[in-house]
Motif scaffolding. Structure first.
Motif: not given
Length: 481
Positions: A352-358, A142-151, A345-350, A333-336
């Motif tokens: 300097n990245l973070m996932r928006v909690s929403n 189960s997954v949710g749609i979220s935002i990946l962005i640089r800290k 997984l991207a946050v775990a590997e990099h 300067n981009y958000a995915l």
């Protein structure tokens, strides 16, 4: 007799029909069981064609050849339990699958529809449109749609009142109340204690209310200020307040340093509404994927606004794979926008990245087969067995490991709350209460020494209290009289 014979014949015919129908149903059930066993036996002799797409950590190409990943391990378990062989091939056009206007499907689902593959195993989102045309297993994740962005892109910087951030508003209010009550109790103890104010009839106390508050401020600044306490009761209050102040100053310094080092402080984007409002950061998702379709079909104004902006900018913000999108987040300067499993997984590997909690939506990944294919039922049953045994959770823990050190997580903090330091307030309250009791004892001892045959100890104690809490002018008039 004639009516009796007719009734007997009718009952006999009904019993015969009921027995025949029951036998037919039993025969039909037996036939279905035999067909299922036959299908399973036929499955054990098949080589299934499996279509997939490269998506870390679900499916990854080995340097030496072949594939590895979460879905590959899952597929191997299916093959071992259901006794079938498989051949894996990557999807030709590189898409997951979406329905075109002419009714045809692209990507892995298109290959299923054209019978080029028997199964599609990948992080394939189960949607209503896909469910109508294909058979999906129960979700294996189960997954949710979220935002990946640089800290550093998602930080507003320190605010003007950053110095207040170490404590919550309730903690600051409690500290102010504790300061006020302690200073007032120091003022009371100084007036009660005969060692602090010896002759109230002829002299003023050197510990006025203003002096008491000034003494409290001096303790907070770790600077000794006069007047200094002389009696046991005032010294108890002074010592207790000093210890209380030191504990608070140490806590403030610690939490203030953590707030300055925290990269999660005051994020610029904390939800999809924040993302839609701002124009500083470009954002996009995988073109033709389920996430793109979700925003396209959504009736929510915020989500539709996000889709319109992505659609208008086209290739300048849309990417073909999640790997391409993650690299773009790292480089610009981009958000995915994407599924939380890939983002985590991207946050775990990099680091300097973070996932928006929403989250925008909670959905599931499933394995797709052609509509009506009995293979779906076998795969679903095996998934249930893996969930109940905990093996599915073990696979997830294997492929989602963080490479970031503990120091990265230590920057996450929250302001100090009252309940975390409630013991210090209790310590202060006990010390102040004890000091007031000692001050009363000191005054009682003096009253007992002054007691004679004319006046009792209690009357002298009452007179002393009256003298100490009246103005000096009143006390002088009473003495002259």
């Amino acid at each position: 007799m004639e009516n009796g014979m007719k009734l007997f014949l009718s009952v006999t015919v009904l019993l015969s029909l009921t027995t025949a129908r029951t036998g037919a149903m039993e025969s039909q059930d037996s036939l279905q069981e035999l067909m299922q066993i036959r299908e399973k036996r036929e499955l054990s002799n098949q080589t299934l064609r499996v279509t997939t797409i490269l998506q870390s950590p679900f499916i990854m190409a080995k340097p030496s050849g072949g594939f590895e990943g979460f879905c590959i391990d899952l597929l191997q378990i299916f093959a071992e339990r259901l006794k079938f062989r498989y051949e894996i091939k990557l999807v030709k056009d590189g898409f997951y699958g979406s329905r075109l206007e002419n009714g045809k499907w692209t990507g892995m689902l298109g290959e299923l529809m054209e019978k080029e593959a028997d199964m599609a195993i990948a992080p394939l989102t189960i949607t209503m449109e896909r469910e109508k045309a294909f058979s999906f297993t129960r979700p294996f994740m189960s997954v949710g749609i979220s935002i990946l962005i640089r800290k550093d892109s998602n930080s507003q910087g320190a605010s003007l009142f950053q110095f207040l951030s170490p404590f919550t508003a309730n903690t600051w209010l409690s500290l102010l109340i504790a300061y006020t009550l302690t200073c007032f109790c120091l003022y009371l103890a100084a007036r009660l204690s005969p060692n602090e104010w010896r002759e109230p009839e002829v002299e003023d106390t050197h510990f006025s209310l203003l002096d008491s508050f000034w003494f409290g401020v001096g303790a907070l600044s770790l600077q000794g200020v006069g007047p200094h306490p002389r009696s046991l009761s005032t010294r108890i209050i002074g010592t207790t307040w000093w210890l209380f102040s030191i504990i608070f100053l140490v806590a403030y310094a610690t939490y203030f340093a953590a707030s300055l080092n925290s990269e999660a402080q005051a994020p610029l984007i904390n939800s999809f509404a924040d993302l839609a409002k701002q124009n500083e950061i470009d954002y996009g998702t995988v073109y033709g994927g389920s996430t793109f379709s979700f925003f396209k079909l959504s009736k929510i104004e915020t989500y539709h606004k996000i889709y319109e902006r992505m659609n208008n900018k086209g290739d300048s913000v849309l990417v073909h794979t999640m790997k391409e999108g993650i690299q773009r987040v790292l480089d610009s300067n981009y958000a995915l926008i994407g599924e939380s499993s890939t983002i985590d997984l991207a946050v775990a590997e990099h680091c300097n990245l973070m996932r928006v909690s929403n989250f925008a939506a909670i959905r599931g990944y499933g394995i797709a087969t052609r509509l009506g294919d009995p293979l779906r039922d076998y795969l679903t049953q095996t998934l249930l067995e893996l969930e109940e045994s905990g093996q599915l959770q073990q696979l997830q823990a294997k492929w989602w490991k963080s490479s970031c050190g503990h120091s990265e997580h230590s920057a996450e903090w929250s302001p100090l709350e009252v309940k975390q330091i409630g013991g210090t307030f209790l310590f202060l309250g006990i010390g102040v209460s004890l000091a007031l009791v000692v001050a009363c004892i000191e005054l009682a001892v003096k009253s007992r020494k002054k007691a004679d045959q004319d006046k009792s100890c209690c009357s002298i104690f009452t007179e002393e209290l009256s003298l100490r809490f009246k103005g000096r002018s009143d006390a002088s008039k009473k003495t002259k009289a």
